[in-house]
Design an enzyme around this catalytic site. Structure first.
Site, PDB file in Angstrom:
ATOM      1  N   SER A 553      63.680 -89.638  28.734  1.00  0.00           N
ATOM      2  CA  SER A 553      64.845 -89.254  27.931  1.00  0.00           C
ATOM      3  C   SER A 553      64.401 -88.965  26.508  1.00  0.00           C
ATOM      4  CB  SER A 553      65.856 -90.404  27.922  1.00  0.00           C
ATOM      5  OG  SER A 553      66.880 -90.133  26.969  1.00  0.00           O
ATOM      6  N   TYR A 566      68.775 -99.380  27.177  1.00  0.00           N
ATOM      7  CA  TYR A 566      68.513 -98.074  27.801  1.00  0.00           C
ATOM      8  C   TYR A 566      67.278 -97.427  27.190  1.00  0.00           C
ATOM      9  CZ  TYR A 566      69.233 -93.190  29.254  1.00  0.00           C
ATOM     10  OH  TYR A 566      69.069 -91.929  29.772  1.00  0.00           O
TER      11      TYR A 566
HETATM   12  N1  LIG Z   1      72.544 -87.034  31.515  1.00  0.00           N
HETATM   13  C1  LIG Z   1      71.769 -87.042  30.446  1.00  0.00           C
HETATM   14  O1  LIG Z   1      72.102 -86.539  29.397  1.00  0.00           O
HETATM   15  C2  LIG Z   1      70.434 -87.668  30.509  1.00  0.00           C
HETATM   16  C3  LIG Z   1      69.626 -87.618  29.393  1.00  0.00           C
HETATM   17  C4  LIG Z   1      68.363 -88.176  29.441  1.00  0.00           C
HETATM   18  C5  LIG Z   1      67.927 -88.776  30.605  1.00  0.00           C
HETATM   19  N2  LIG Z   1      68.738 -88.824  31.670  1.00  0.00           N
HETATM   20  C6  LIG Z   1      68.228 -89.496  32.871  1.00  0.00           C
HETATM   21  O2  LIG Z   1      68.364 -88.658  33.984  1.00  0.00           O
HETATM   22  C7  LIG Z   1      68.488 -89.444  35.155  1.00  0.00           C
HETATM   23  C8  LIG Z   1      69.677 -88.956  35.963  1.00  0.00           C
HETATM   24  O3  LIG Z   1      70.844 -89.110  35.225  1.00  0.00           O
HETATM   25  P1  LIG Z   1      72.180 -88.305  35.513  1.00  0.00           P
HETATM   26  O4  LIG Z   1      72.708 -87.945  34.187  1.00  0.00           O
HETATM   27  O5  LIG Z   1      71.969 -87.257  36.473  1.00  0.00           O
HETATM   28  O6  LIG Z   1      73.105 -89.471  36.081  1.00  0.00           O
HETATM   29  P2  LIG Z   1      73.892 -89.628  37.455  1.00  0.00           P
HETATM   30  O7  LIG Z   1      74.639 -90.901  37.335  1.00  0.00           O
HETATM   31  O8  LIG Z   1      74.658 -88.393  37.748  1.00  0.00           O
HETATM   32  O9  LIG Z   1      72.759 -89.789  38.506  1.00  0.00           O
HETATM   33  C9  LIG Z   1      72.005 -90.965  38.632  1.00  0.00           C
HETATM   34  C10 LIG Z   1      71.837 -91.281  40.095  1.00  0.00           C
HETATM   35  O10 LIG Z   1      70.992 -92.425  40.204  1.00  0.00           O
HETATM   36  C11 LIG Z   1      71.509 -93.253  41.210  1.00  0.00           C
HETATM   37  N3  LIG Z   1      71.089 -94.638  40.998  1.00  0.00           N
HETATM   38  C12 LIG Z   1      71.499 -95.505  40.046  1.00  0.00           C
HETATM   39  N4  LIG Z   1      70.913 -96.691  40.227  1.00  0.00           N
HETATM   40  C13 LIG Z   1      70.105 -96.582  41.303  1.00  0.00           C
HETATM   41  C14 LIG Z   1      69.257 -97.480  41.984  1.00  0.00           C
HETATM   42  N5  LIG Z   1      69.114 -98.751  41.606  1.00  0.00           N
HETATM   43  N6  LIG Z   1      68.583 -97.018  43.061  1.00  0.00           N
HETATM   44  C15 LIG Z   1      68.731 -95.747  43.471  1.00  0.00           C
HETATM   45  N7  LIG Z   1      69.519 -94.863  42.869  1.00  0.00           N
HETATM   46  C16 LIG Z   1      70.208 -95.277  41.800  1.00  0.00           C
HETATM   47  C17 LIG Z   1      73.007 -93.099  41.104  1.00  0.00           C
HETATM   48  O11 LIG Z   1      73.641 -93.495  42.304  1.00  0.00           O
HETATM   49  C18 LIG Z   1      73.149 -91.623  40.795  1.00  0.00           C
HETATM   50  O12 LIG Z   1      73.297 -90.864  41.972  1.00  0.00           O
HETATM   51  C19 LIG Z   1      68.591 -90.883  34.668  1.00  0.00           C
HETATM   52  O13 LIG Z   1      67.339 -91.501  34.745  1.00  0.00           O
HETATM   53  C20 LIG Z   1      69.006 -90.723  33.232  1.00  0.00           C
HETATM   54  O14 LIG Z   1      68.645 -91.814  32.455  1.00  0.00           O
HETATM   55  C21 LIG Z   1      69.990 -88.289  31.658  1.00  0.00           C
END
Ligand SMILES: NC(=O)c1ccc[n+]([C@@H]2O[C@H](COP(=O)([O-])OP(=O)(O)OC[C@H]3O[C@@H](n4cnc5c(N)ncnc54)[C@H](O)[C@@H]3O)[C@@H](O)[C@H]2O)c1
Ligand SMILES: [Zn+2]
Length: 676
Positions: A553, A566
């Protein structure tokens, strides 16, 4: 119904019954009359299944349509057996109109046999007669005069002439057994041809059943029976990575595994050694299975280490034998050797791994070996299995027409042959990554907390040849191992691993509980450690390199308030990238990361409360949050899940083959998060 529609209906019925023909095997035809748009007069036409394609799913576009007078006239210019391949190009000059499929090598048989409807099929029971040592006598005995025998000959114009002559000489015959190959049946109506095909197949099956030996594969071998299900699946998973390295010495292959009883029973019996060495016979079969399988000669109880040691010896022998086969039969104008690794690997007590350039090809190779087992069982029941000679197999395998077909295949997609595991891929960024990797040709395992959601996401990408969904909580060592095993059993290996699963709590230091801290660190830092560790073992065993990508991130480098748990665990993930890049480089494994920011659309993190909170903090409506983030960036663009997926794809292609330990920001430009 039109002649073509009738033919399609018959073909679909025949092709959807596995007793009748193997996948994409065989072809059907019909002759009829239509008005010639040039003269307004009737014209006699031949509709025949074109090159490639499967009878079970054939559509009109899969038919070649030819002028019957012109195909038949080719007899007058046929230059003889040694130049029969030239006739395939000549078919193009007999086509009626444009469109339709390219005429296949079997077109001559359909055109020259004097019957309006012809079926050429590869039924296991028919091939059992075709490969029986005394197949000709058995054919006479089992079918009386209704089915004639045609000696083995490579498919082509001459075989068409042979069958036509045999039909003319045997007016009571409804079809033939083609030595070493399959059957052809005919009729004056479509229904009659179909009924005749089915009669030959049924009669062959019944004869084998009533007249055949009870145990054609011999008695049970002590210690070679199937292991209990959980044990054989565990052993299959433990062997899979090494087996893939064996199958992929020359080019990277995808695998398919089956522990079907038909396979484990074959391997449990005395005759499997002799029969395995004889290889498959029907040209369709061995083009996919290679001339023979690699058979592990150890009992079911053999340890994984002992099995691997022995498999390496057998593999070296297999390669030597295959090279010798090539050298023995290649002529100066033969195509170059296509690789000397086995396509079928048989493990007593466990099952069969089959390999191909993609999952569908690998799966079908396995199905064809099961066809071959059925053929061998039938042939051994009534006689001795006696496939065509190695020399003839070589003439098929390295046939210039086969080579031309391979050359016409579209170039493989950039990630064809690669197998990906994406955690948290049922939603948001992970789902976009899985979608992109699948679109680029990779097989994908979607691992997420909820099985149904994971399977639904996988189903959106296509059938199980493209993607499967598994339930895994990445904080659990067992779940993580199970999802890696699922990749091994579904696709035979693993190449691309994306640590994406995550969640965000966004609390100030004083609000953050120990449970909050642990949850964030367990899912992201510990979860990706567990996934990388389980995956790295496979990547190292496979010796095919690979990629591990962390979705870190912007917050792994950017310091702001209300994000202690986080952002700290994101910084942990980011340093795992560098640590593992340093550790896994010697195995050709690249480890890189991506720093996304502000991906609102599609993100479960944003839609489950966090987005509302952030929107409140910035004083904008929640649905405007993406735009709000966009106007803060240097490029002024909103970041979408697809933008992150694009970066994962680029990291995994050959274009970044020399890059490891890197983080790519996908944040539309945030100066405070610049890497330096
Ligand atoms: N959305 C953003 O702006 C952003 C920015 C930086 C980093 N990220 C990172 O991107 C990744 C995906 O985020 P997203 O925004 O798509 O969120 P999201 O919630 O849409 O997707 C995350 C997925 O991870 C799954 N998950 C959560 N805990 C879990 C576990 N213990 N075991 C297996 N699966 C699990 C959830 O069920 C979900 O389907 C994350 O690591 C997040 O930190 C997101
Ligand atoms: Zn055939």
């Amino acid at each position: 119904m039109t002649t073509a529609a009738d033919l399609i209906a018959r073909s679909n019925r025949l092709g959807s019954d596995p007793r009748v023909t193997n996948y994409a095997g065989g072809n059907t035809s019909a002759k009829g009359s239509e008005t010639d748009p040039v003269t307004g007069e009737p014209v006699e036409l031949l509709w025949v299944k074109g090159s490639g394609g499967d009878l079970g799913t054939l559509k009109e576009a899969g038919l070649a349509v030819l002028r019957l007078d012109r195909v038949r006239a080719l007899k007058n210019v046929y230059p003889g057996l040694d130049r029969e391949d030239e006739m395939v190009a000549a078919f193009d000059y007999t086509l009626h109109g444009t469109g339709g499929a390219a005429p296949s090598i079997d077109t001559a048989m359909h055109a020259l046999v004097d019957a309006d409807h012809v079926d050429h099929l590869h039924p296991d029971s028919g091939i059992a007669f075709a490969t029986a040592a005394d197949g000709e006598q058995l054919t006479a005995k089992a079918f009386g005069g209704r089915v004639a025998w045609v000696d083995w000959r490579r498919p082509g114009f001459q075989l068409g002439l042979d069958i036509a002559a045999i039909k003319a000489a045997n007016p009571e015959a409804i079809g033939v057994i083609l030595g070493g190959h399959g059957i052809t049946a005919w009729g004056s109506t479509s229904d009659e041809a179909e009924a005749n095909s089915l009669w030959i197949i049924d009669t062959a099956e019944k004869y084998i059943e009533t007249e055949g030996r009870a145990d054609p594969f011999g008695t049970l071998l002590d210690g070679y029976g199937a292991l209990p299900e959980a044990e054989r699946r565990a052993k299959a998973a433990a062997l899979a990575a090494h087996l893939r390295s064996i199958a992929s010495t020359d080019r990277t292959q995808v695998g398919s595994f089956t522990d079907a009883e038909v396979v484990t029973d074959f391997l449990a019996r005395t005759e499997h050694v002799r029969l395995g060495a004889l290889g498959t016979s029907c040209p369709d079969h061995f083009l996919r299975t290679k001339v023979k399988p690699l058979v592990l000669d150890l009992p079911a109880s053999a340890s994984v280490d002992d099995s691997i040691a022995r498999l390496d010896e057998l593999h070296a022998q297999y390669r030597t034998d295959y090279q010798a086969y090539y050298d023995a039969y290649a002529t100066p104008d033969s195509p170059a050797i296509r690789g000397a690794d086995p396509a079928i690997i048989l493990i007593p007590g466990v099952g069969m791994f089959s390999y191909g350039a993609n999952k569908q090809t690998a799966r079908v190779a396995g199905e064809f070996y099961i066809n071959a087992i059925n053929v061998m069982r039938g042939a051994e029941a009534i006689s001795t299995y006696s496939p065509i000679s190695d020399e003839e197999k070589f003439r098929i395998e390295y046939w210039s027409l086969e080579e031309a077909k391979l050359k016409r295949m579209p170039a493989p997609k950039p990630l064809a042959g690669r197998i990906a595991l994406v955690t948290g891929a049922a939603s948001g960024i992970g789902k976009a990554i899985a979608t992109r990797l699948a679109a680029e040709g990779a097989c994908v395992v979607i691992a997420d907390l909820d099985l149904e959601k994971a399977q639904a996401a996988a189903a959106e990408l296509g059938g199980t040849d493209v993607a499967i969904g598994v339930r895994a909580n990445v904080t659990s060592e067992d779940d993580v191992q199970a999802s890696v095993d699922a990749a091994l059993l579904a696709f035979g290996g693993l190449d691309l691993v994306v640590n994406n699963a995550g969640l965000s709590l966004s609390k100030s230091l004083l609000e953050t509980t120990v449970a909050d801290w642990d949850l964030q660190h367990n899912v992201m830092a510990k979860g990706s450690f567990l996934v990388s560790r389980a995956a790295a073992k496979v990547l190292i065993d496979q010796k095919l390199g690979g990629d591990i990508v962390y979705i870190s991130s912007k917050n792994s480098v950017f310091a702001g308030p209300n994000n202690i748990a986080y952002s700290a665990t994101k910084a942990d993930q980011a340093h795992q990238v560098r640590l593992l890049a340093a550790e896994l480089g010697e195995y050709g494994v690249k480890v890189n990361g991506i720093n996304p920011d502000g991906v609102v659309r599609g993100s479960g993190i944003f839609s489950s409360g966090w987005g509302a909170k952030r929107a409140a903090v910035y004083g904008v409506p929640e649905e405007e949050l993406g735009k709000y983030y966009a106007q803060r960036t240097l490029l002024g663009r909103e970041v979408l899940p697809e933008n992150v997926a694009n970066a994962v794809f680029v990291l995994c292609t050959g274009d970044l083959s020399h890059t490891t330990g890197l983080h790519i920001p996908v944040d539309a430009g945030v100066a405070a998060a610049f890497l330096r």
